[in-house]
Design a protein around this motif. Structure first.
Motif, PDB file in Angstrom:
ATOM      1  N   THR A 170       0.487   3.583   1.446  1.00  0.00           N
ATOM      2  CA  THR A 170       0.257   4.513   2.543  1.00  0.00           C
ATOM      3  C   THR A 170      -0.123   5.900   2.063  1.00  0.00           C
ATOM      4  OG1 THR A 170       2.630   4.833   2.574  1.00  0.00           O
ATOM      5  CG2 THR A 170       1.730   3.351   4.207  1.00  0.00           C
ATOM      6  N   SER A 185       3.193  -6.953   0.906  1.00  0.00           N
ATOM      7  CA  SER A 185       4.562  -7.366   1.145  1.00  0.00           C
ATOM      8  C   SER A 185       4.598  -8.247   2.384  1.00  0.00           C
ATOM      9  CB  SER A 185       5.439  -6.139   1.350  1.00  0.00           C
ATOM     10  OG  SER A 185       6.686  -6.501   1.856  1.00  0.00           O
ATOM     11  N   GLN A 231       5.898  -0.350  -3.124  1.00  0.00           N
ATOM     12  CA  GLN A 231       4.466  -0.597  -2.904  1.00  0.00           C
ATOM     13  C   GLN A 231       3.999  -0.084  -1.549  1.00  0.00           C
ATOM     14  OE1 GLN A 231       2.616  -3.093  -1.063  1.00  0.00           O
ATOM     15  NE2 GLN A 231       4.395  -3.624   0.184  1.00  0.00           N
ATOM     16  N   SER A 232       4.887  -0.060  -0.534  1.00  0.00           N
ATOM     17  CA  SER A 232       4.416   0.422   0.764  1.00  0.00           C
ATOM     18  C   SER A 232       4.199   1.930   0.724  1.00  0.00           C
ATOM     19  CB  SER A 232       5.384   0.024   1.873  1.00  0.00           C
ATOM     20  OG  SER A 232       6.654   0.558   1.622  1.00  0.00           O
TER      21      SER A 232
END
Lengths: 351, 281
Positions: free
Chosen positions: A200, A237, A195-196
């Motif tokens: 981004t 997160s 998910q990061s």
């Protein structure tokens, strides 16, 4: 440069398993679209259908206004970066990058020029004569990127290109990919389960679950107003906390009359979503939390524990100065504007 | 085993040396026999090399054995080489292509085709030798290099090995090649064959020796002396009729017949060993 239109795409595998039951997305020219979801959600299948590696059962894929359903991958004007790079082990870096152009019948001089140009961009100029096995993971990843950019395709397809790299390199390469894609202004589809990475990189983020699209939009919009519980849990997160509660005329309450919000609602039984980073320590706060584990990350930390009043699990991200000790009981509060309310049955957003 | 015990070391070395000696001794005897005159050899084999080395080898290479009615060894060596080469290269070419088809293409009865090939593994040349002879004879291929090699070319073993190897080639490579615009044959030529290099070498060595050692089949299809192979030749020399076999010349021939396979192995040793032990991906 081209836009991509997926119109009611369906994928049914032989044997009747329906991987994608009908899905539509528009990706604009120059956009980086990230498909994210848990494994088995159909994101890779979708990417491979755009690439032409997987047959499309129904619907229409068009790239730059041209229907490509029945075209060979090589004729779709796309380039793909694979998870394990799929470099040809017996060819040098130069040959790896030149192979696609060679097959197109590009003149030798032009091939040389374009490979050198790509090698310059990616910092591979000194490695052109090496074989893939003499390169490090990060360098191999660059070669795979180089193989994609020398062809100057209309679309880049990335299939989890960073998952074989270590964490540090992954961050660095992530920035490089973003930079490169913005400079070349090439439309791109990027598949990941991280998910990061998704947050981004994406201009447009598509969260998928079981072959369906849960939500499409700019990453920050998905973070701020997740349309479903699934998206809420997936984006961010540590993941969002969910506490069963009641949203009625007297506001939002959890447990035995623990009030989080005064404003009236008419939703009844709900799931209250609270992002860990929106929880703060507050001696007058409504939540009482039993702390079990504290993870100190430096500037901040994650606190894992239970909400005393409801017994639900809770994660909170706090600044280092406010971190409690394990075993402590602390009071916490949350800004009512930051609460997310979801239907308990369907998981849909209520406000 | 990292134990360091002198007694154990001694025993290990003794066993290894003994084993090596047992294997090497017959070859040594053959060599010794090939360096004496026929009379000395027939009187009882000496254990040290004699002084007839050049004379004996010159005889077998140049003139052949008058008593056996065989051609000079030089010609037989060449016949054997042609046959073994044709068999090894032919087997490799055919099995590469057939396993490529079986692994990478979807066609009706693909599995059946594979199993049919696989089942023939259980049928050695000797079992189907009569029907094969009949076919070859009808095609008029008796006494020809084609007759010697073609019937032995089809190879289930090699097909099976390449199939297994191709299945270990990552699927992404195939897909990357498709995106790079390589058609099936281009993919085969530019990617699969170069990747199979070490396997090819290992297989070539094994198949060359297989072809070189063929005895029964050349014996059947050749009646013309100028197509005799060296393995047959040795046997014919030993059939000397009433007179004593000329062991010194037979042994010289045997030593010569050993050389080409040894040269092939030495030449390909590096690749051969890599092909056997390592899967390069």
């Amino acid at each position: 440069m081209a836009d991509i239109t997926l119109n009611h795409i369906r994928k049914v595998y032989p044997g009747g398993v329906e991987a994608i039951p009908g899905l539509s997305v528009d990706i604009e020219d120059g956009e980086l679209c990230v498909l994210v979801g848990p494994s088995g959600c159909g994101k890779s299948t979708l990417l491979r259908m755009v690439a032409g590696l997987e047959e499309v059962t129904g619907g229409e894929i068009s790239i730059g206004g041209r229907k490509v359903n029945d075209l060979e991958p090589a004729d779709r004007d796309i380039a793909m970066v694979f998870q394990n790079y799929a470099l040809y082990p017996h060819m040098s870096v130069y040959e790896n990058m030149a192979y696609g152009l060679k097959n197109q019948g590009t003149p030798k001089a032009e091939i040389r020029e374009r490979v050198n140009e790509a090698a310059g961009i990616l910092g591979l100029a000194d490695f052109l004569e090496r074989k893939p096995r003499q390169l490090s993971g990060g360098q191999r990843q660059r070669v795979a990127m180089g193989r994609a950019i020398v062809r100057k395709p209309q679309v880049f397809l990335f299939d989890e290109p960073l998952s074989n790299l270590d964490a540090k390199l992954r961050m660095k390469t992530r920035v490089e990919i973003r930079d490169l894609q913005q400079r070349l202004k090439t439309t791109a589809i990027y598949v990941t389960h991280d998910q990061s990475e998704a947050m981004t990189l994406a201009d447009k983020l598509v969260v998928m679950n079981a072959g369906r699209i849960e939500q499409v939009g700019p990453p920050i919009a998905l973070y701020e107003r997740p349309a479903t519980k699934f998206v809420a849990e997936f984006i961010g997160s540590p993941p969002m906390n969910f506490i069963p509660g009641h949203a009625g005329a007297d506001g939002v309450t959890i447990g035995e009359g623990v009030k989080l919000d005064d404003r009236p609602h008419q939703h009844g039984e709900v799931s209250v979503g609270i992002r860990p980073e929106h929880l703060v320590r507050d001696t007058a706060g409504p939540l009482s939390v039993d702390v079990r584990v504290v993870e100190r990350l430096g500037a901040s930390g994650n606190v894992y524990g239970w909400v005393e009043q409801t017994g639900s699990e809770l994660v909170a991200s706090l600044t280092d100065a406010t971190l409690p000790q394990p075993g402590e009981t602390m009071r916490m509060s949350v800004d009512p504007a930051m609460l997310h309310l979801f239907d308990r049955e369907t998981g849909d957003r209520l406000d | 085993m990292v134990e360091r015990r002198p007694v154990l070391n001694f025993v290990q070395h003794f066993v290894l040396i003994l084993g090596a000696a047992i294997f090497a001794f017959p070859i040594y005897l053959a060599f010794v026999a090939s360096t004496h005159t026929g009379i000395e050899v027939n009187r009882g084999l000496p254990l040290l090399p004699g002084d007839q080395f050049f004379q004996n080898y010159a005889t077998v290479l140049g003139e052949g054995l008058s008593t056996a009615g065989a051609p000079p060894i030089g010609l037989m060596l060449m016949n054997s080489t042609i046959m073994a080469m044709a068999i090894a290269l032919g087997k490799i070419a055919i099995s590469l292509l057939s396993s490529f088809a079986i692994v990478y293409f979807k066609f009706p009865f693909r599995v059946l085709a594979f199993w049919t090939i696989f089942i023939t593994l259980m049928l050695p040349v000797e079992v189907r030798i009569l029907p094969t002879y009949e076919v070859v004879a009808q095609l008029g291929m008796l006494n020809s290099y084609a007759g010697l090699s073609i019937p032995l070319i089809a190879s289930a073993t090699a097909t099976f090995l390449f199939r297994q190897f191709f299945m270990t080639v990552p699927e992404e490579l195939t897909e990357a090649a498709r995106i790079d615009g390589a058609g099936p044959m281009k993919f085969f030529r530019d990617i699969l064959v170069p990747l199979s290099r070490t396997n090819l070498a290992a297989l070539f060595v094994i198949l060359f020796i297989y072809g070189w050692n063929q005895y029964l089949w050349p014996l059947l299809v050749t009646t013309d002396e100028s197509y005799y192979t060296v393995v047959m030749g040795i046997k014919r020399m030993a059939n000397a009729g009433d007179s004593l076999p000329e062991w010194h010349l037979i042994m010289a021939t045997a030593i010569l017949a050993l050389l080409p396979p040894v040269i092939v192995i030495l030449g390909m040793q590096r690749l051969f060993v890599r092909g056997l032990v390592e899967v390069e991906k």
